[in-house]
Scaffold this motif. Sequence first.
Motif, PDB file in Angstrom:
ATOM      1  N   TYR A  17      31.341  24.346   7.785  1.00 29.44           N
ATOM      2  CA  TYR A  17      31.400  25.686   8.358  1.00 29.44           C
ATOM      3  C   TYR A  17      32.119  26.709   7.479  1.00 29.44           C
ATOM      4  CZ  TYR A  17      29.557  23.011  12.143  1.00 29.44           C
ATOM      5  OH  TYR A  17      28.757  22.169  12.876  1.00 29.44           O
ATOM      6  N   GLY A  18      32.240  26.371   6.208  1.00 33.85           N
ATOM      7  CA  GLY A  18      32.650  27.364   5.239  1.00 33.85           C
ATOM      8  C   GLY A  18      34.140  27.486   4.997  1.00 33.85           C
ATOM      9  N   LYS A  19      34.472  27.935   3.789  1.00 41.02           N
ATOM     10  CA  LYS A  19      35.850  28.187   3.391  1.00 41.02           C
ATOM     11  C   LYS A  19      36.023  29.690   3.184  1.00 41.02           C
ATOM     12  CE  LYS A  19      37.736  25.562   0.312  1.00 41.02           C
ATOM     13  NZ  LYS A  19      37.957  24.858  -0.976  1.00 41.02           N
ATOM     14  N   ALA A  20      37.023  30.239   3.831  1.00 44.13           N
ATOM     15  CA  ALA A  20      37.229  31.688   3.776  1.00 44.13           C
ATOM     16  C   ALA A  20      38.655  32.018   3.371  1.00 44.13           C
ATOM     17  CB  ALA A  20      36.922  32.313   5.125  1.00 44.13           C
ATOM     18  N   LEU A  21      38.780  33.033   2.559  1.00 43.81           N
ATOM     19  CA  LEU A  21      40.076  33.562   2.129  1.00 43.81           C
ATOM     20  C   LEU A  21      40.204  34.982   2.654  1.00 43.81           C
ATOM     21  CD1 LEU A  21      42.679  33.516   0.331  1.00 43.81           C
ATOM     22  CD2 LEU A  21      41.227  34.364  -1.538  1.00 43.81           C
ATOM     23  N   ILE A  22      41.289  35.254   3.373  1.00 42.08           N
ATOM     24  CA  ILE A  22      41.559  36.602   3.878  1.00 42.08           C
ATOM     25  C   ILE A  22      42.819  37.112   3.212  1.00 42.08           C
ATOM     26  CG2 ILE A  22      42.121  37.978   5.909  1.00 42.08           C
ATOM     27  CD1 ILE A  22      40.443  36.052   7.557  1.00 42.08           C
ATOM     28  N   ILE A  23      42.686  38.174   2.446  1.00 46.74           N
ATOM     29  CA  ILE A  23      43.812  38.779   1.734  1.00 46.74           C
ATOM     30  C   ILE A  23      44.217  40.017   2.526  1.00 46.74           C
ATOM     31  CG2 ILE A  23      44.631  39.696  -0.470  1.00 46.74           C
ATOM     32  CD1 ILE A  23      42.275  38.192  -1.796  1.00 46.74           C
ATOM     33  N   ALA A  24      45.339  39.935   3.198  1.00 41.43           N
ATOM     34  CA  ALA A  24      45.669  40.968   4.176  1.00 41.43           C
ATOM     35  C   ALA A  24      47.160  40.998   4.450  1.00 41.43           C
ATOM     36  CB  ALA A  24      44.909  40.703   5.476  1.00 41.43           C
ATOM     37  N   ILE A  28      45.024  32.413   4.527  1.00 47.25           N
ATOM     38  CA  ILE A  28      45.523  33.786   4.590  1.00 47.25           C
ATOM     39  C   ILE A  28      46.443  34.021   3.401  1.00 47.25           C
ATOM     40  CG2 ILE A  28      46.672  35.528   5.999  1.00 47.25           C
ATOM     41  CD1 ILE A  28      46.326  33.515   8.365  1.00 47.25           C
ATOM     42  N   ALA A  29      46.042  34.907   2.509  1.00 50.44           N
ATOM     43  CA  ALA A  29      46.900  35.306   1.399  1.00 50.44           C
ATOM     44  C   ALA A  29      47.640  36.568   1.827  1.00 50.44           C
ATOM     45  CB  ALA A  29      46.064  35.572   0.145  1.00 50.44           C
ATOM     46  N   THR A  30      48.952  36.473   1.908  1.00 51.50           N
ATOM     47  CA  THR A  30      49.735  37.587   2.415  1.00 51.50           C
ATOM     48  C   THR A  30      51.128  37.542   1.809  1.00 51.50           C
ATOM     49  OG1 THR A  30      50.333  38.788   4.440  1.00 51.50           O
ATOM     50  CG2 THR A  30      50.590  36.388   4.472  1.00 51.50           C
ATOM     51  N   THR A  31      51.998  38.410   2.267  1.00 53.63           N
ATOM     52  CA  THR A  31      53.376  38.414   1.789  1.00 53.63           C
ATOM     53  C   THR A  31      54.178  37.341   2.520  1.00 53.63           C
ATOM     54  OG1 THR A  31      55.302  39.839   1.411  1.00 53.63           O
ATOM     55  CG2 THR A  31      54.084  40.200   3.444  1.00 53.63           C
ATOM     56  N   PRO A  32      55.062  36.624   1.824  1.00 53.62           N
ATOM     57  CA  PRO A  32      55.760  35.466   2.428  1.00 53.62           C
ATOM     58  C   PRO A  32      56.571  35.790   3.672  1.00 53.62           C
ATOM     59  CG  PRO A  32      56.047  35.473   0.051  1.00 53.62           C
ATOM     60  CD  PRO A  32      55.388  36.774   0.402  1.00 53.62           C
ATOM     61  N   GLU A  33      57.013  37.056   3.813  1.00 54.22           N
ATOM     62  CA  GLU A  33      57.789  37.397   5.005  1.00 54.22           C
ATOM     63  C   GLU A  33      57.003  37.178   6.295  1.00 54.22           C
ATOM     64  OE1 GLU A  33      58.438  41.151   2.498  1.00 54.22           O
ATOM     65  OE2 GLU A  33      57.434  39.253   2.054  1.00 54.22           O
ATOM     66  N   MET A  63      45.781  28.243   6.838  1.00 57.34           N
ATOM     67  CA  MET A  63      46.735  27.984   5.762  1.00 57.34           C
ATOM     68  C   MET A  63      47.247  29.316   5.219  1.00 57.34           C
ATOM     69  SD  MET A  63      44.552  24.983   3.868  1.00 57.34           S
ATOM     70  CE  MET A  63      43.014  25.883   4.039  1.00 57.34           C
ATOM     71  N   THR A  64      48.422  29.296   4.603  1.00 54.03           N
ATOM     72  CA  THR A  64      48.996  30.518   4.056  1.00 54.03           C
ATOM     73  C   THR A  64      49.204  30.393   2.545  1.00 54.03           C
ATOM     74  OG1 THR A  64      51.167  29.685   4.750  1.00 54.03           O
ATOM     75  CG2 THR A  64      50.132  31.357   6.141  1.00 54.03           C
ATOM     76  N   LEU A  65      49.112  31.532   1.893  1.00 52.59           N
ATOM     77  CA  LEU A  65      49.253  31.611   0.440  1.00 52.59           C
ATOM     78  C   LEU A  65      49.979  32.901   0.090  1.00 52.59           C
ATOM     79  CD1 LEU A  65      48.413  30.818  -2.534  1.00 52.59           C
ATOM     80  CD2 LEU A  65      46.282  32.056  -2.097  1.00 52.59           C
ATOM     81  N   ASP A  66      50.936  32.821  -0.812  1.00 50.06           N
ATOM     82  CA  ASP A  66      51.662  34.005  -1.282  1.00 50.06           C
ATOM     83  C   ASP A  66      50.774  34.767  -2.268  1.00 50.06           C
ATOM     84  OD1 ASP A  66      53.342  35.899  -2.377  1.00 50.06           O
ATOM     85  OD2 ASP A  66      54.879  34.480  -3.027  1.00 50.06           O
ATOM     86  N   TYR A  67      50.352  35.966  -1.894  1.00 52.19           N
ATOM     87  CA  TYR A  67      49.448  36.704  -2.783  1.00 52.19           C
ATOM     88  C   TYR A  67      50.125  37.277  -4.030  1.00 52.19           C
ATOM     89  CZ  TYR A  67      50.558  40.959   0.123  1.00 52.19           C
ATOM     90  OH  TYR A  67      51.152  41.985   0.818  1.00 52.19           O
ATOM     91  N   HIS A  68      51.436  37.089  -4.151  1.00 52.15           N
ATOM     92  CA  HIS A  68      52.116  37.473  -5.388  1.00 52.15           C
ATOM     93  C   HIS A  68      51.945  36.399  -6.472  1.00 52.15           C
ATOM     94  CE1 HIS A  68      54.386  39.706  -2.213  1.00 52.15           C
ATOM     95  NE2 HIS A  68      54.286  40.680  -3.097  1.00 52.15           N
ATOM     96  N   ASN A  69      51.585  35.202  -6.060  1.00 55.23           N
ATOM     97  CA  ASN A  69      51.397  34.090  -6.999  1.00 55.23           C
ATOM     98  C   ASN A  69      49.998  34.204  -7.602  1.00 55.23           C
ATOM     99  OD1 ASN A  69      50.835  31.548  -8.208  1.00 55.23           O
ATOM    100  ND2 ASN A  69      52.330  30.548  -6.868  1.00 55.23           N
ATOM    101  N   LYS A  70      49.899  34.824  -8.764  1.00 56.30           N
ATOM    102  CA  LYS A  70      48.596  35.148  -9.345  1.00 56.30           C
ATOM    103  C   LYS A  70      47.752  33.912  -9.655  1.00 56.30           C
ATOM    104  CE  LYS A  70      50.145  39.529 -11.340  1.00 56.30           C
ATOM    105  NZ  LYS A  70      50.307  40.341 -12.580  1.00 56.30           N
ATOM    106  N   LYS A  71      48.414  32.850 -10.096  1.00 54.17           N
ATOM    107  CA  LYS A  71      47.675  31.639 -10.437  1.00 54.17           C
ATOM    108  C   LYS A  71      47.040  31.015  -9.204  1.00 54.17           C
ATOM    109  CE  LYS A  71      48.227  27.117 -12.673  1.00 54.17           C
ATOM    110  NZ  LYS A  71      49.177  26.195 -13.367  1.00 54.17           N
TER     111      LYS A  71
END
Length: 283
Positions: free
Chosen positions: A25-32, A58-63, A76-84
């Motif tokens: 059912y797909g993999k989605a990334l939301i940068i928000a 969800i790529a967002t700010t760690p706060e 799942m969460t991801l820090d969008y400041h981590n460019k790699k």
Amino acid sequence: MEKISKTILNQVITPRNPESYKGNYGKALIIAGSTQFGGAAILASSAAVNSGAGLVTIATTPEKFSAINSTIPEAMTLDYHNKKELLKAILNNKVIAIGPGLGTSSVAIGLVKAVLNNTKTDQTVILDASALTIIAEEKIPLQTTAHIIMTPHQGEWRRLSQLGIPEQTEAKNFEALHALNPDAVLILKKHGSEIYYQDMSFQITAGNAGMATGGMGDTLTGILTGFVSQFGYSLATIQAALLIHSVIGDKLYKKNYVVLPSKIIEKLPKYMNEFSQQTTNKN
């Protein structure tokens, strides 16, 4: 302009294969989201999860991690400041939605550029809210080979198209869209929202005044993300996502003066099941 029939919901929302797993059912990334606007990330991501995307990051700010993890434990969460790590996520997800609550900081500008510079033909990019403002203000060309879906309200479309709201006619909207990217899909959010794609235009006849509240656009972005993730990129999928958002809103409006985006999200699995069962019964 063709009206979108509710039959599109039965065509798109079909019963799930009994032998399924999340990868189907797909993999989605939301940068928000940002420090000031964390709610937008929660609404968009929750809508994607509840509308059926298999895996949502969800790529967002760690706060905002704690709020997101407690509200949407399925994502799942991801820090969008981590460019790699962000680049890895952009490359590894079929659907990328960017913009809700992102703001227009230098970090946000870099995120928009990272998406447009690294997505490829088999991916879909949904551009909403702050991402559209950044593209307009920074004059960023929409040259990615990925499928592009833009979801501006009329004010955001004014900045992108240079068309005042009274000038946003069907003909002029087509002209402006083709100048930006002739293969992109435009969802123009308004009373009776419209879809423009190549030489075709469509309009929904659902929606109500109760839906005029903050977060409604973020929710639509999440539903689009969930639908494209699981049903694939197509005009029918986009039409169904736009329509079900307002159809559920209309059902809630019958007993509620204000229709909250979170309530639409809550009802998504129920009504998607109903439409899928109608498909089964017809067969």
